[in-house]
Design a protein around this motif. Structure first.
Motif, mmCIF file in Angstrom:
data_model
loop_
_atom_site.group_PDB
_atom_site.id
_atom_site.type_symbol
_atom_site.label_atom_id
_atom_site.label_comp_id
_atom_site.label_asym_id
_atom_site.label_seq_id
_atom_site.Cartn_x
_atom_site.Cartn_y
_atom_site.Cartn_z
ATOM 1 N N PRO A 86 85.203 6.999 -71.106
ATOM 2 C CA PRO A 86 84.595 7.740 -69.993
ATOM 3 C C PRO A 86 83.160 8.193 -70.254
ATOM 4 O O PRO A 86 82.442 8.485 -69.290
ATOM 5 C CB PRO A 86 85.544 8.926 -69.788
ATOM 6 N N ILE A 87 82.711 8.200 -71.496
ATOM 7 C CA ILE A 87 81.310 8.543 -71.802
ATOM 8 C C ILE A 87 80.361 7.564 -71.103
ATOM 9 O O ILE A 87 79.195 7.876 -70.863
ATOM 10 C CB ILE A 87 81.051 8.571 -73.325
ATOM 11 N N LEU A 88 80.872 6.394 -70.736
ATOM 12 C CA LEU A 88 80.047 5.384 -70.077
ATOM 13 C C LEU A 88 79.832 5.660 -68.589
ATOM 14 O O LEU A 88 78.991 5.020 -67.961
ATOM 15 C CB LEU A 88 80.673 3.995 -70.250
ATOM 16 N N ILE A 89 80.565 6.612 -68.025
ATOM 17 C CA ILE A 89 80.438 6.919 -66.601
ATOM 18 C C ILE A 89 79.166 7.736 -66.378
ATOM 19 O O ILE A 89 78.958 8.764 -67.005
ATOM 20 C CB ILE A 89 81.667 7.685 -66.087
ATOM 21 N N GLU A 90 78.345 7.259 -65.466
ATOM 22 C CA GLU A 90 77.113 7.977 -65.103
ATOM 23 C C GLU A 90 77.469 9.348 -64.580
ATOM 24 O O GLU A 90 78.535 9.547 -63.992
ATOM 25 C CB GLU A 90 76.356 7.174 -64.041
ATOM 26 N N ARG A 91 76.582 10.317 -64.770
ATOM 27 C CA ARG A 91 76.851 11.693 -64.371
ATOM 28 C C ARG A 91 75.564 12.374 -63.947
ATOM 29 O O ARG A 91 74.495 11.881 -64.298
ATOM 30 C CB ARG A 91 77.474 12.449 -65.537
ATOM 31 N N PRO A 92 75.696 13.473 -63.273
ATOM 32 C CA PRO A 92 76.877 14.042 -62.616
ATOM 33 C C PRO A 92 77.172 13.300 -61.316
ATOM 34 O O PRO A 92 76.314 12.622 -60.774
ATOM 35 C CB PRO A 92 76.436 15.480 -62.329
ATOM 36 N N ILE A 93 78.381 13.450 -60.846
ATOM 37 C CA ILE A 93 78.785 12.847 -59.573
ATOM 38 C C ILE A 93 79.320 13.963 -58.684
ATOM 39 O O ILE A 93 80.144 14.761 -59.126
ATOM 40 C CB ILE A 93 79.865 11.771 -59.773
ATOM 41 N N ILE A 94 78.820 14.017 -57.458
ATOM 42 C CA ILE A 94 79.328 14.958 -56.464
ATOM 43 C C ILE A 94 80.187 14.170 -55.476
ATOM 44 O O ILE A 94 79.768 13.123 -54.980
ATOM 45 C CB ILE A 94 78.190 15.651 -55.694
ATOM 46 N N ILE A 95 81.369 14.719 -55.202
ATOM 47 C CA ILE A 95 82.299 14.093 -54.258
ATOM 48 C C ILE A 95 82.622 15.110 -53.170
ATOM 49 O O ILE A 95 82.950 16.256 -53.463
ATOM 50 C CB ILE A 95 83.611 13.683 -54.957
ATOM 51 N N LYS A 96 82.502 14.665 -51.934
ATOM 52 C CA LYS A 96 82.911 15.495 -50.794
ATOM 53 C C LYS A 96 83.582 14.573 -49.799
ATOM 54 O O LYS A 96 82.945 13.675 -49.229
ATOM 55 C CB LYS A 96 81.707 16.186 -50.159
ATOM 56 N N GLY A 97 84.874 14.748 -49.629
ATOM 57 C CA GLY A 97 85.623 13.896 -48.711
ATOM 58 C C GLY A 97 85.610 12.451 -49.179
ATOM 59 O O GLY A 97 85.949 12.159 -50.313
ATOM 60 N N ASN A 98 85.150 11.565 -48.300
ATOM 61 C CA ASN A 98 85.132 10.140 -48.649
ATOM 62 C C ASN A 98 83.744 9.656 -49.048
ATOM 63 O O ASN A 98 83.475 8.470 -49.042
ATOM 64 C CB ASN A 98 85.677 9.300 -47.491
ATOM 65 N N LYS A 99 82.862 10.606 -49.405
ATOM 66 C CA LYS A 99 81.510 10.246 -49.836
ATOM 67 C C LYS A 99 81.238 10.829 -51.214
ATOM 68 O O LYS A 99 81.788 11.862 -51.583
ATOM 69 C CB LYS A 99 80.469 10.765 -48.852
#
Length: 116
Positions: A86-99
Motif C-alpha cells: 500500500p505504500i505505492l498508493i498515491e496520497r492523499p485521496i479524498i472520497i465523497k460519494g462516488n467521486k
C-alpha cells in the motif's frame, strides 16, 4: 461523509487534512498503510478516481523501482501490487460519494468541493 486516505508521515497528506479542517469539513481518516484496502475496495476507488491503476502508483518509491518498473503488467496485476504494497498508493485521496481525487494541491481540493 468524506473519507481521506491519509499517511501521517506525508506533508501533502497533513496539508490536505488542514485544508479540510479550515473549510470545516467533517471527514473520516483511512490510514491505508495500517489497514490496506483489499482488491475490490481499491478497484472501486480507482473507478471513483477515473484513473488507470498505473496512474495511482507512486512510481518513485524504491519498491516500485526495484521490483516492478519497466515490467509489462495488466491493470489487475498493478492493483494486486498496490494491495500487497500500500505504500505505492498515491496520497492523499479524498472520497465523497462516488467521486474521488488525489488531493495533493489545495486548488484541486477546492475545485473538487465546488464540483460536488
Amino acid at each position: 461523509m468524506i473519507e481521506v486516505y491519509h499517511n501521517p508521515r506525508c506533508g501533502k497528506s497533513r496539508n490536505c487534512l488542514a485544508f479540510l479542517d479550515n473549510a470545516n469539513q467533517k471527514y473520516k481518516i483511512i490510514k491505508y498503510l495500517e489497514e490496506a484496502p483489499n482488491y475490490e475496495e481499491l478497484s472501486a476507488l480507482i473507478e471513483k478516481l477515473n484513473l488507470k491503476p498505473i496512474e495511482l502508483i507512486r512510481q518513485k518509491e524504491k519498491i516500485w523501482i526495484d521490483h516492478f518498473k519497466n515490467q509489462q503488467m495488466t491493470d489487475e496485476a498493478i492493483i494486486k501490487v498496490m494491495v500487497e504494497n500500500p505504500i505505492l498508493i498515491e496520497r492523499p485521496i479524498i472520497i465523497k460519494g462516488n467521486k474521488a481525487i488525489i488531493a495533493r494541491e489545495a486548488d484541486k481540493i477546492e475545485a473538487f468541493f465546488q464540483d460536488l
